[in-house]
Design a protein around this motif. Structure first.
Motif, mmCIF file in Angstrom:
data_model
loop_
_atom_site.group_PDB
_atom_site.id
_atom_site.type_symbol
_atom_site.label_atom_id
_atom_site.label_comp_id
_atom_site.label_asym_id
_atom_site.label_seq_id
_atom_site.Cartn_x
_atom_site.Cartn_y
_atom_site.Cartn_z
ATOM 1 N N ASN A 110 0.879 -1.268 -0.236
ATOM 2 C CA ASN A 110 0.273 0.156 0.017
ATOM 3 C C ASN A 110 0.918 0.760 0.165
ATOM 4 O OD1 ASN A 110 -2.592 -1.474 0.205
ATOM 5 N ND2 ASN A 110 -2.390 -1.569 2.354
ATOM 6 N N LEU A 111 1.995 1.299 0.205
ATOM 7 C CA LEU A 111 2.807 2.452 0.056
ATOM 8 C C LEU A 111 2.882 3.203 -1.197
ATOM 9 C CD1 LEU A 111 5.923 1.494 2.903
ATOM 10 C CD2 LEU A 111 4.394 2.694 2.988
ATOM 11 N N LYS A 112 3.128 4.192 -1.274
ATOM 12 C CA LYS A 112 2.735 4.924 -2.573
ATOM 13 C C LYS A 112 4.201 4.719 -2.952
ATOM 14 C CE LYS A 112 0.609 8.237 -2.342
ATOM 15 N NZ LYS A 112 -0.223 10.332 -2.450
ATOM 16 N N GLN A 113 4.111 4.723 -4.608
ATOM 17 C CA GLN A 113 5.766 5.115 -4.892
ATOM 18 C C GLN A 113 5.878 6.618 -4.896
ATOM 19 O OE1 GLN A 113 8.906 3.386 -5.999
ATOM 20 N NE2 GLN A 113 8.006 1.420 -6.772
ATOM 21 N N ILE A 114 6.758 7.164 -4.976
ATOM 22 C CA ILE A 114 6.827 8.250 -5.186
ATOM 23 C C ILE A 114 7.709 9.347 -5.552
ATOM 24 C CG2 ILE A 114 5.316 8.821 -2.679
ATOM 25 C CD1 ILE A 114 7.467 10.053 -1.334
ATOM 26 N N THR A 115 7.741 10.552 -6.168
ATOM 27 C CA THR A 115 8.787 10.923 -6.685
ATOM 28 C C THR A 115 8.124 12.699 -5.692
ATOM 29 O OG1 THR A 115 7.341 12.484 -8.442
ATOM 30 C CG2 THR A 115 8.601 10.609 -8.755
ATOM 31 N N ALA A 116 9.783 13.684 -5.558
ATOM 32 C CA ALA A 116 9.741 14.824 -4.724
ATOM 33 C C ALA A 116 8.728 16.103 -5.542
ATOM 34 C CB ALA A 116 11.388 15.207 -4.101
ATOM 35 N N GLN A 117 9.160 15.742 -6.260
ATOM 36 C CA GLN A 117 8.081 16.668 -7.901
ATOM 37 C C GLN A 117 6.919 16.649 -7.172
ATOM 38 O OE1 GLN A 117 8.768 19.947 -8.526
ATOM 39 N NE2 GLN A 117 11.098 19.954 -9.082
ATOM 40 N N GLU A 118 6.425 15.627 -7.343
ATOM 41 C CA GLU A 118 4.740 15.680 -7.171
ATOM 42 C C GLU A 118 3.835 15.543 -5.856
ATOM 43 O OE1 GLU A 118 2.972 11.780 -9.092
ATOM 44 O OE2 GLU A 118 4.450 11.920 -10.510
ATOM 45 N N ASN A 119 5.061 14.722 -5.369
ATOM 46 C CA ASN A 119 4.822 14.707 -3.160
ATOM 47 C C ASN A 119 5.125 15.570 -1.868
ATOM 48 O OD1 ASN A 119 5.200 11.312 -5.122
ATOM 49 N ND2 ASN A 119 2.593 11.711 -4.223
ATOM 50 N N LEU A 120 6.511 15.893 -2.427
ATOM 51 C CA LEU A 120 7.284 16.484 -1.694
ATOM 52 C C LEU A 120 7.777 17.879 -2.238
ATOM 53 C CD1 LEU A 120 8.940 13.470 -0.364
ATOM 54 C CD2 LEU A 120 7.735 14.908 0.805
ATOM 55 N N LYS A 121 6.975 18.724 -3.039
ATOM 56 C CA LYS A 121 6.854 19.796 -3.931
ATOM 57 C C LYS A 121 7.481 21.114 -2.861
ATOM 58 C CE LYS A 121 7.067 22.231 -7.640
ATOM 59 N NZ LYS A 121 7.255 23.596 -6.841
ATOM 60 N N TYR A 122 6.502 20.852 -1.420
ATOM 61 C CA TYR A 122 6.353 21.722 -0.427
ATOM 62 C C TYR A 122 8.180 21.678 0.370
ATOM 63 C CZ TYR A 122 5.332 18.021 3.187
ATOM 64 O OH TYR A 122 5.524 17.115 3.437
ATOM 65 N N LEU A 124 10.569 21.775 -1.789
ATOM 66 C CA LEU A 124 11.478 22.401 -2.338
ATOM 67 C C LEU A 124 11.513 23.648 -2.813
ATOM 68 C CD1 LEU A 124 11.100 19.335 -4.822
ATOM 69 C CD2 LEU A 124 13.216 19.476 -3.585
ATOM 70 N N ASP A 125 9.679 23.718 -2.410
ATOM 71 C CA ASP A 125 8.792 25.325 -2.282
ATOM 72 C C ASP A 125 10.303 25.854 -1.148
ATOM 73 O OD1 ASP A 125 7.982 25.039 -4.750
ATOM 74 O OD2 ASP A 125 6.188 24.911 -3.836
ATOM 75 N N ALA A 126 10.148 25.398 0.382
ATOM 76 C CA ALA A 126 10.693 25.983 1.329
ATOM 77 C C ALA A 126 11.901 25.881 1.164
ATOM 78 C CB ALA A 126 10.585 24.992 2.239
ATOM 79 N N GLN A 195 15.860 18.576 -3.931
ATOM 80 C CA GLN A 195 16.854 19.412 -2.653
ATOM 81 C C GLN A 195 17.977 20.073 -2.859
ATOM 82 O OE1 GLN A 195 16.498 18.874 1.566
ATOM 83 N NE2 GLN A 195 15.766 16.711 1.418
ATOM 84 N N ILE A 196 19.316 19.616 -3.488
ATOM 85 C CA ILE A 196 19.813 19.801 -4.371
ATOM 86 C C ILE A 196 19.632 21.043 -5.529
ATOM 87 C CG2 ILE A 196 22.133 19.006 -5.401
ATOM 88 C CD1 ILE A 196 22.331 17.274 -3.392
ATOM 89 N N GLU A 197 18.674 20.056 -6.612
ATOM 90 C CA GLU A 197 18.283 21.282 -7.519
ATOM 91 C C GLU A 197 17.366 21.998 -7.632
ATOM 92 O OE1 GLU A 197 16.315 19.726 -10.529
ATOM 93 O OE2 GLU A 197 18.117 17.654 -10.494
ATOM 94 N N ALA A 198 16.541 21.957 -6.444
ATOM 95 C CA ALA A 198 15.702 23.102 -5.637
ATOM 96 C C ALA A 198 17.011 24.797 -4.871
ATOM 97 C CB ALA A 198 14.394 23.011 -4.302
ATOM 98 N N GLY A 199 18.132 23.911 -4.957
ATOM 99 C CA GLY A 199 18.228 24.923 -3.688
ATOM 100 C C GLY A 199 19.728 24.704 -2.807
ATOM 101 N N ALA A 200 19.316 23.449 -2.528
ATOM 102 C CA ALA A 200 20.564 23.127 -1.519
ATOM 103 C C ALA A 200 22.097 22.858 -1.793
ATOM 104 C CB ALA A 200 19.632 21.225 -0.960
ATOM 105 N N ASN A 201 22.393 24.140 -0.400
ATOM 106 C CA ASN A 201 24.167 23.545 -0.661
ATOM 107 C C ASN A 201 24.420 22.160 -0.201
ATOM 108 O OD1 ASN A 201 23.455 26.457 -0.355
ATOM 109 N ND2 ASN A 201 25.122 26.363 -2.194
#
Ligand code: 1CP
Length: 359
Positions: A110-122, A124-126, A195-201
């Protein structure tokens, strides 16, 4: 290339020369700060994680208030299982709870396959917003739980002293454990890359419960998957920190995991860790977090011992050996940061004339 006003932390991660030892504090954005509690009083924990403006605000608080050399994005390791469909609740005084832990094949399916862009976008936005608001003052660290530590919470449902349920799983049904660990490995690698693509150093992999495993099981259920995560994200230049708490029995093998930095807890001397790890990677740590209960004079002496134990040279990032506790006085955290900034200069070669002579 981004211009950072303070890149000491990133240079130390790469073992490059620094004028002094950089310092940040695990869990630095948290309950010991009245300014954090003020934001938290009006918002529940997950709302804070999911609202980039709030996450950015509390991420930057310790940079302003304590003077740390890096920020770490405000979030939690448990956002991955939550995104996979597990219902997460945060109780005051009791911590996080999953009301339906993963114990069977069916649960795992039942565990969903996730991607950060779809499921943890918030998250990346933070990260993007925090980067903007930091405007280059200090680097920003992204993070994830390691597959093993995520598995412990998903199977136990909450924190544990004995880890009975997850141990039952790895001994009675190792195939199922490996199946979930594989799923988590893909999710963690994708999440850290995003996260790195969103700007994490830089990114840190928290393996808080690695030390609950025997030396052999650590290789099979924890380190193997961290190796895979790192090899999937390694194409990036941003430093990777691996923090396997409680694992002093496997320092040499751990140092080969591909991370740029190994974080260590306070139960091993830095000198011994450095001796075992050699010059391969940088080391982060390792003041006992409870030292911050003591008076500033005592804190300074203990911090000096940590600096002395690492000794001269590059590749040390000062930190606590685990997260700062919620009842620590903020002035004590600030005093530690000030002491490290002052006292660590002696451990680095700051004399321009000797540098010239050396060349
Ligand atoms: O009510 C509140 O305000 C919740 C307290 C809190 C906070 C401030 C939790 C619940 N998580 C966080 C933030 C958090 N968690 C950060 C923020 C960034 C920072 O400043 O460092 C980070 C990096 C984490 C990571 C995390 N969460 C870890 C790994 C690090 C560690 O301390 O070992 C773990 C194990 C968690 C799970 C978790 N989340 C929260 C709690 C109380 C716990 C521990 C639960 C337990 O084991 O009993």
């Amino acid at each position: 290339m981004e211009q950072l006003q303070n890149d000491l932390f990133l240079r130390a991660c790469k073992k490059q020369p620094v004028e002094r030892t950089p310092i940040w504090i695990m869990r630095q954005a948290g309950r010991y700060l009245p300014e954090y509690r003020a934001v938290r009083a009006n918002n529940d924990f997950l709302t804070m994680c999911k609202t980039p403006e709030l996450a950015a605000e509390v991420t930057i608080q310790p940079v302003d208030l304590i003077g740390v050399d890096a920020a770490i994005i405000f979030s939690d390791i448990l956002v991955i299982p939550e995104a996979m469909g597990m219902h997460l609740e945060m109780f005051d005084g009791k911590g996080p709870v999953f009301d339906h832990p993963i114990r069977t094949e069916k649960d795992a399916e039942n565990l969903k396959q996730i991607t950060a862009q779809e499921n943890l976008k918030y998250v990346l936005d933070a990260i993007s917003l925090t980067k903007k608001e930091l405007s280059g003052r200090v680097p920003l660290i992204g993070f994830s739980g390691a597959p093993w530590t995520l598995l412990t919470y998903m199977v136990e449902g909450h924190g544990s002293k004995t880890f009975s349920n997850v141990k039952k799983l790895i001994y009675n049904n190792p195939e199922l454990a490996h199946k979930i660990l594989n799923k988590l490995t893909n999710a963690v690698a994708d999440y850290l890359s995003a996260q790195i693509e969103a700007g994490a150093n830089a990114v840190q992999i928290f393996d808080t419960w690695a030390g609950m495993l025997s030396p052999r099981d650590y290789l099979v259920f924890a380190l193997k998957y961290v190796n895979q995560v790192i090899s999937k994200i390694k194409r990036n230049d941003e430093p990777i920190i691996y923090f396997p708490k409680g694992v002093h029995y496997r320092m040499r093998t751990t140092a080969d995991c591909g991370a740029d930095v190994i974080g260590i807890d306070w139960t091993i001397d830095l000198a011994k860790a450095r001796d075992k790890i050699g010059n391969k990677v940088a080391i982060q740590g390792n003041l006992d977090p409870t030292v911050l209960y003591a008076e500033p004079g005592f804190i300074r002496r203990e911090a000096k011992k940590v600096l002395q134990s690492y000794g001269e040279g590059n590749g040390h990032i000062f930190n606590l050996g685990h997260g700062i506790l919620p009842d620590i006085k903020p002035e004590h955290a600030k005093a530690l940061v000030d002491f490290v900034k002052e006292d660590s200069q002696a451990f680095h070669d700051n004399d321009v004339s000797t540098k010239v002579i050396k060349i």
